[in-house]
Structures are given as C-alpha cells and as structure tokens.
Design a protein around this motif. Sequence first.
Motif, PDB file in Angstrom:
ATOM      1  N   GLN A  85     -28.142 -49.078  81.149  1.00 26.76           N
ATOM      2  CA  GLN A  85     -28.030 -48.285  79.925  1.00 26.76           C
ATOM      3  C   GLN A  85     -28.866 -48.865  78.786  1.00 26.76           C
ATOM      4  OE1 GLN A  85     -23.593 -48.640  80.055  1.00 26.76           O
ATOM      5  NE2 GLN A  85     -23.630 -46.421  79.794  1.00 26.76           N
ATOM      6  N   LEU A  86     -29.601 -49.928  79.081  1.00 23.64           N
ATOM      7  CA  LEU A  86     -30.398 -50.604  78.048  1.00 23.64           C
ATOM      8  C   LEU A  86     -31.876 -50.335  78.262  1.00 23.64           C
ATOM      9  CD1 LEU A  86     -28.685 -54.123  78.122  1.00 23.64           C
ATOM     10  CD2 LEU A  86     -28.137 -52.210  76.613  1.00 23.64           C
ATOM     11  N   SER A  87     -32.632 -50.347  77.187  1.00 22.30           N
ATOM     12  CA  SER A  87     -34.088 -50.265  77.291  1.00 22.30           C
ATOM     13  C   SER A  87     -34.631 -51.590  77.803  1.00 22.30           C
ATOM     14  CB  SER A  87     -34.691 -49.951  75.925  1.00 22.30           C
ATOM     15  OG  SER A  87     -34.523 -51.060  75.049  1.00 22.30           O
ATOM     16  N   GLY A  88     -35.922 -51.602  78.144  1.00 20.51           N
ATOM     17  CA  GLY A  88     -36.541 -52.839  78.606  1.00 20.51           C
ATOM     18  C   GLY A  88     -36.463 -53.941  77.570  1.00 20.51           C
ATOM     19  N   GLY A  89     -36.699 -53.585  76.322  1.00 19.33           N
ATOM     20  CA  GLY A  89     -36.614 -54.577  75.265  1.00 19.33           C
ATOM     21  C   GLY A  89     -35.202 -55.101  75.077  1.00 19.33           C
ATOM     22  N   GLN A  90     -34.214 -54.206  75.203  1.00 22.65           N
ATOM     23  CA  GLN A  90     -32.817 -54.633  75.068  1.00 22.65           C
ATOM     24  C   GLN A  90     -32.416 -55.540  76.225  1.00 22.65           C
ATOM     25  OE1 GLN A  90     -31.094 -50.704  74.739  1.00 22.65           O
ATOM     26  NE2 GLN A  90     -30.834 -50.889  72.525  1.00 22.65           N
ATOM     27  N   GLN A  91     -32.913 -55.256  77.429  1.00 24.14           N
ATOM     28  CA  GLN A  91     -32.625 -56.135  78.563  1.00 24.14           C
ATOM     29  C   GLN A  91     -33.228 -57.521  78.336  1.00 24.14           C
ATOM     30  OE1 GLN A  91     -33.574 -54.435  82.383  1.00 24.14           O
ATOM     31  NE2 GLN A  91     -32.677 -52.460  81.858  1.00 24.14           N
ATOM     32  N   GLY A  92     -34.433 -57.561  77.777  1.00 24.92           N
ATOM     33  CA  GLY A  92     -35.038 -58.846  77.449  1.00 24.92           C
ATOM     34  C   GLY A  92     -34.211 -59.610  76.430  1.00 24.92           C
ATOM     35  N   ARG A  93     -33.713 -58.904  75.436  1.00 23.81           N
ATOM     36  CA  ARG A  93     -32.861 -59.541  74.428  1.00 23.81           C
ATOM     37  C   ARG A  93     -31.569 -60.069  75.062  1.00 23.81           C
ATOM     38  NH1 ARG A  93     -33.866 -58.779  69.083  1.00 23.81           N
ATOM     39  NH2 ARG A  93     -35.718 -57.547  68.597  1.00 23.81           N
ATOM     40  N   LEU A 115     -39.553 -69.500  81.936  1.00 22.27           N
ATOM     41  CA  LEU A 115     -39.788 -68.058  81.840  1.00 22.27           C
ATOM     42  C   LEU A 115     -40.855 -67.658  82.846  1.00 22.27           C
ATOM     43  CD1 LEU A 115     -40.036 -67.736  77.942  1.00 22.27           C
ATOM     44  CD2 LEU A 115     -38.011 -67.402  79.356  1.00 22.27           C
ATOM     45  N   ASP A 116     -40.472 -66.862  83.837  1.00 21.57           N
ATOM     46  CA  ASP A 116     -41.427 -66.408  84.845  1.00 21.57           C
ATOM     47  C   ASP A 116     -41.818 -64.963  84.536  1.00 21.57           C
ATOM     48  OD1 ASP A 116     -43.071 -66.184  86.988  1.00 21.57           O
ATOM     49  OD2 ASP A 116     -41.528 -66.406  88.523  1.00 21.57           O
ATOM     50  N   GLU A 117     -42.644 -64.794  83.513  1.00 24.23           N
ATOM     51  CA  GLU A 117     -43.138 -63.493  83.070  1.00 24.23           C
ATOM     52  C   GLU A 117     -42.030 -62.446  82.890  1.00 24.23           C
ATOM     53  OE1 GLU A 117     -47.448 -62.494  84.134  1.00 24.23           O
ATOM     54  OE2 GLU A 117     -46.565 -63.054  86.056  1.00 24.23           O
ATOM     55  N   PRO A 118     -40.940 -62.779  82.188  1.00 25.71           N
ATOM     56  CA  PRO A 118     -39.853 -61.809  82.063  1.00 25.71           C
ATOM     57  C   PRO A 118     -40.205 -60.588  81.219  1.00 25.71           C
ATOM     58  CG  PRO A 118     -39.455 -63.686  80.641  1.00 25.71           C
ATOM     59  CD  PRO A 118     -40.651 -64.032  81.479  1.00 25.71           C
ATOM     60  N   PHE A 119     -41.303 -60.651  80.461  1.00 24.65           N
ATOM     61  CA  PHE A 119     -41.661 -59.532  79.580  1.00 24.65           C
ATOM     62  C   PHE A 119     -42.954 -58.851  80.011  1.00 24.65           C
ATOM     63  CE2 PHE A 119     -39.943 -63.066  76.824  1.00 24.65           C
ATOM     64  CZ  PHE A 119     -38.620 -62.665  76.943  1.00 24.65           C
ATOM     65  N   ALA A 120     -43.375 -59.084  81.250  1.00 23.10           N
ATOM     66  CA  ALA A 120     -44.668 -58.573  81.710  1.00 23.10           C
ATOM     67  C   ALA A 120     -44.742 -57.053  81.685  1.00 23.10           C
ATOM     68  CB  ALA A 120     -44.964 -59.086  83.117  1.00 23.10           C
ATOM     69  N   ALA A 121     -43.598 -56.376  81.870  1.00 22.69           N
ATOM     70  CA  ALA A 121     -43.608 -54.910  81.938  1.00 22.69           C
ATOM     71  C   ALA A 121     -43.543 -54.249  80.562  1.00 22.69           C
ATOM     72  CB  ALA A 121     -42.439 -54.425  82.795  1.00 22.69           C
ATOM     73  N   LEU A 122     -43.422 -55.049  79.505  1.00 24.59           N
ATOM     74  CA  LEU A 122     -43.285 -54.493  78.166  1.00 24.59           C
ATOM     75  C   LEU A 122     -44.655 -54.256  77.542  1.00 24.59           C
ATOM     76  CD1 LEU A 122     -40.402 -56.745  76.774  1.00 24.59           C
ATOM     77  CD2 LEU A 122     -40.216 -54.544  77.963  1.00 24.59           C
ATOM     78  N   GLY A 123     -44.709 -53.322  76.604  1.00 24.32           N
ATOM     79  CA  GLY A 123     -45.930 -53.070  75.857  1.00 24.32           C
ATOM     80  C   GLY A 123     -46.260 -54.225  74.936  1.00 24.32           C
ATOM     81  N   ALA A 141     -46.648 -54.671  71.657  1.00 22.30           N
ATOM     82  CA  ALA A 141     -45.856 -54.912  70.450  1.00 22.30           C
ATOM     83  C   ALA A 141     -44.477 -55.453  70.795  1.00 22.30           C
ATOM     84  CB  ALA A 141     -45.731 -53.621  69.638  1.00 22.30           C
ATOM     85  N   LEU A 142     -43.838 -54.865  71.815  1.00 26.37           N
ATOM     86  CA  LEU A 142     -42.503 -55.303  72.201  1.00 26.37           C
ATOM     87  C   LEU A 142     -42.548 -56.686  72.840  1.00 26.37           C
ATOM     88  CD1 LEU A 142     -39.561 -54.590  72.215  1.00 26.37           C
ATOM     89  CD2 LEU A 142     -39.897 -53.323  74.356  1.00 26.37           C
ATOM     90  N   LYS A 143     -43.598 -56.958  73.604  1.00 22.41           N
ATOM     91  CA  LYS A 143     -43.738 -58.290  74.202  1.00 22.41           C
ATOM     92  C   LYS A 143     -43.903 -59.344  73.111  1.00 22.41           C
ATOM     93  CE  LYS A 143     -47.402 -59.204  76.700  1.00 22.41           C
ATOM     94  NZ  LYS A 143     -48.345 -59.346  77.840  1.00 22.41           N
ATOM     95  N   ALA A 144     -44.682 -59.045  72.096  1.00 14.58           N
ATOM     96  CA  ALA A 144     -44.849 -59.987  70.988  1.00 14.58           C
ATOM     97  C   ALA A 144     -43.514 -60.251  70.296  1.00 14.58           C
ATOM     98  CB  ALA A 144     -45.868 -59.440  69.990  1.00 14.58           C
ATOM     99  N   GLU A 145     -42.717 -59.198  70.162  1.00 13.72           N
ATOM    100  CA  GLU A 145     -41.391 -59.341  69.549  1.00 13.72           C
ATOM    101  C   GLU A 145     -40.508 -60.260  70.397  1.00 13.72           C
ATOM    102  OE1 GLU A 145     -37.616 -56.386  68.944  1.00 13.72           O
ATOM    103  OE2 GLU A 145     -39.592 -55.601  68.373  1.00 13.72           O
ATOM    104  N   MET A 146     -40.583 -60.100  71.727  1.00 15.48           N
ATOM    105  CA  MET A 146     -39.791 -60.943  72.620  1.00 15.48           C
ATOM    106  C   MET A 146     -40.243 -62.406  72.553  1.00 15.48           C
ATOM    107  SD  MET A 146     -37.402 -59.169  74.055  1.00 15.48           S
ATOM    108  CE  MET A 146     -37.294 -58.363  72.457  1.00 15.48           C
ATOM    109  N   LEU A 147     -41.544 -62.628  72.465  1.00 14.05           N
ATOM    110  CA  LEU A 147     -42.042 -63.996  72.359  1.00 14.05           C
ATOM    111  C   LEU A 147     -41.564 -64.661  71.075  1.00 14.05           C
ATOM    112  CD1 LEU A 147     -45.706 -63.595  73.660  1.00 14.05           C
ATOM    113  CD2 LEU A 147     -43.776 -64.653  74.844  1.00 14.05           C
ATOM    114  N   ASP A 148     -41.521 -63.892  70.006  1.00 14.17           N
ATOM    115  CA  ASP A 148     -40.992 -64.430  68.753  1.00 14.17           C
ATOM    116  C   ASP A 148     -39.514 -64.769  68.893  1.00 14.17           C
ATOM    117  OD1 ASP A 148     -43.473 -64.143  67.595  1.00 14.17           O
ATOM    118  OD2 ASP A 148     -42.979 -62.283  66.520  1.00 14.17           O
ATOM    119  N   LEU A 149     -38.788 -63.942  69.660  1.00 12.07           N
ATOM    120  CA  LEU A 149     -37.367 -64.208  69.875  1.00 12.07           C
ATOM    121  C   LEU A 149     -37.176 -65.449  70.745  1.00 12.07           C
ATOM    122  CD1 LEU A 149     -34.495 -63.334  69.320  1.00 12.07           C
ATOM    123  CD2 LEU A 149     -34.648 -61.745  71.259  1.00 12.07           C
TER     124      LEU A 149
END
Length: 230
Positions: free
Chosen positions: A129-137, A153-161, A163-171
């Motif tokens: 029920q979560l988006s890709g970004g929410q699952q990363g969070r 971290l074994d490329e957990p955000f590789a499937a994200l766009g 902007a969202l990947k940059a947000e995850m890296l900041d997190l």
Amino acid sequence: MLTLERLVLSQDDFLLTADWSVAAGEKVALIGPSGAGKSTLLMALAGFLPPAQGRILWHGADLAGVAPGDRPLTILFQDQNLFPHLSLAQNLGLGLSPTLRLTPDQAAQIDATLAQVGLAGMGGRKPGQLSGGQQGRAALARALLRARPLLLLDEPFAALGPALKAEMLDLVDEVAQATGAAVLMVTHDPSDAKRFADKTLLVADGVAHPPVPTVDLFANPPQALRDYLG
C-alpha cells in the motif's frame, strides 16, 4: 572500525580480494562494473558468505562465526527487506524483537521513528500500500530503530527516479548522523557517490580497492574506473 584483513572471497571461478578499513561514521560508496563483486562483498560483511581467506574485524574482533542477525549491522537490499504480509509497524518491530512481542514503550518508539522519516500514522499499512519512496523511508526507519553501527546499502533506491533517489540519500545521511553509523553503499551512479559519500572505493578486476576521497577518485580516475564510466 570495520577492517578487512587480507580478505579473499571465492565463489566458483569468482575471486575478490580486499585489505582496508572504514572508520566509524564514514560514508563510503562502492562503484564498479556489474558482476565485479560489490554485492558479494556486502553479503560477506553481513555474514551470508564466509571468507575463503582473511578476516572481517569489527573494532578488532573477528566476526567469523557470528550469525548474520548478531552482527553489528543493518543491510538494505533492493527489495527494501519488507515482508509483504506484515504491517509497516510489524516490519519495524522485527528490528526490536523477532517474536514481535513488543512493550508499550517499543510500540511508541516505532510510532516516533515512523514520524521521524515522514510516515506518521502509516504503521497499519502493508508494504504493498506504499509508494516506492515510502517503502524506502520504511526501510530506513527500521535501520534508524535498530541503530546498528554499520549500515550496508545494496542499491535499495535504484528503481527510484532521480529526485526521489536524491531525497532518499539525504535521508540516509540523516539516519547515519543520528546513529553514528558507518555506511557502505553500492551504486552504479557516480552522481550518487558524489552526493553522499565521503570516500569511494572501486571494485574491479577481482579487487575491492581501498576507499579514497570521492572528489579525488573522480578527478583522477584509474583506468578501470575510466573504462567503466566510458
């Protein structure tokens, strides 16, 4: 400090060597061609692949024989390590108790951690029920909750766009600062390394080379990295 002491990893005809250290709190990117051994190295650190030779040390103590769940680390894979049949709160709860017998204080800690990563009120949702970004969070929330001193971290955000990947890296950076964890992050994207990592190590031609400052590595890349980058 994480130390790989004359480490040799072997699978069939694959061989990888490493001999270096990473200090507490350092952020290190692993970059190199597909199949070079980046993920294999993380699997060995996590305890899923025993070394053929050498040792993996944490603060001088040999991790040989230490079960994956007892190692001082959290590892995130591309699938985010979330169990689809469990709620978000239950997925996080596994980081505190494998039996999910949580105290009221632990349940409150889960709620607070979800709020910290921008998922307040979502503890009852299933991963589907979560988006890709929410699952990363959510995956990072569990890492924050576990507060282990080493985060892989074994490329957990590789499937994200982008902007969202940059947000995850900041997190990830926020989680690392909050827990004091050293971070080793596999990536195929030089921009990820430049954005996040203090140091970057090249994995190529059977060697996981010692980490060097990220700026220096990309300013003067060795031939193997130039070949990879094209």
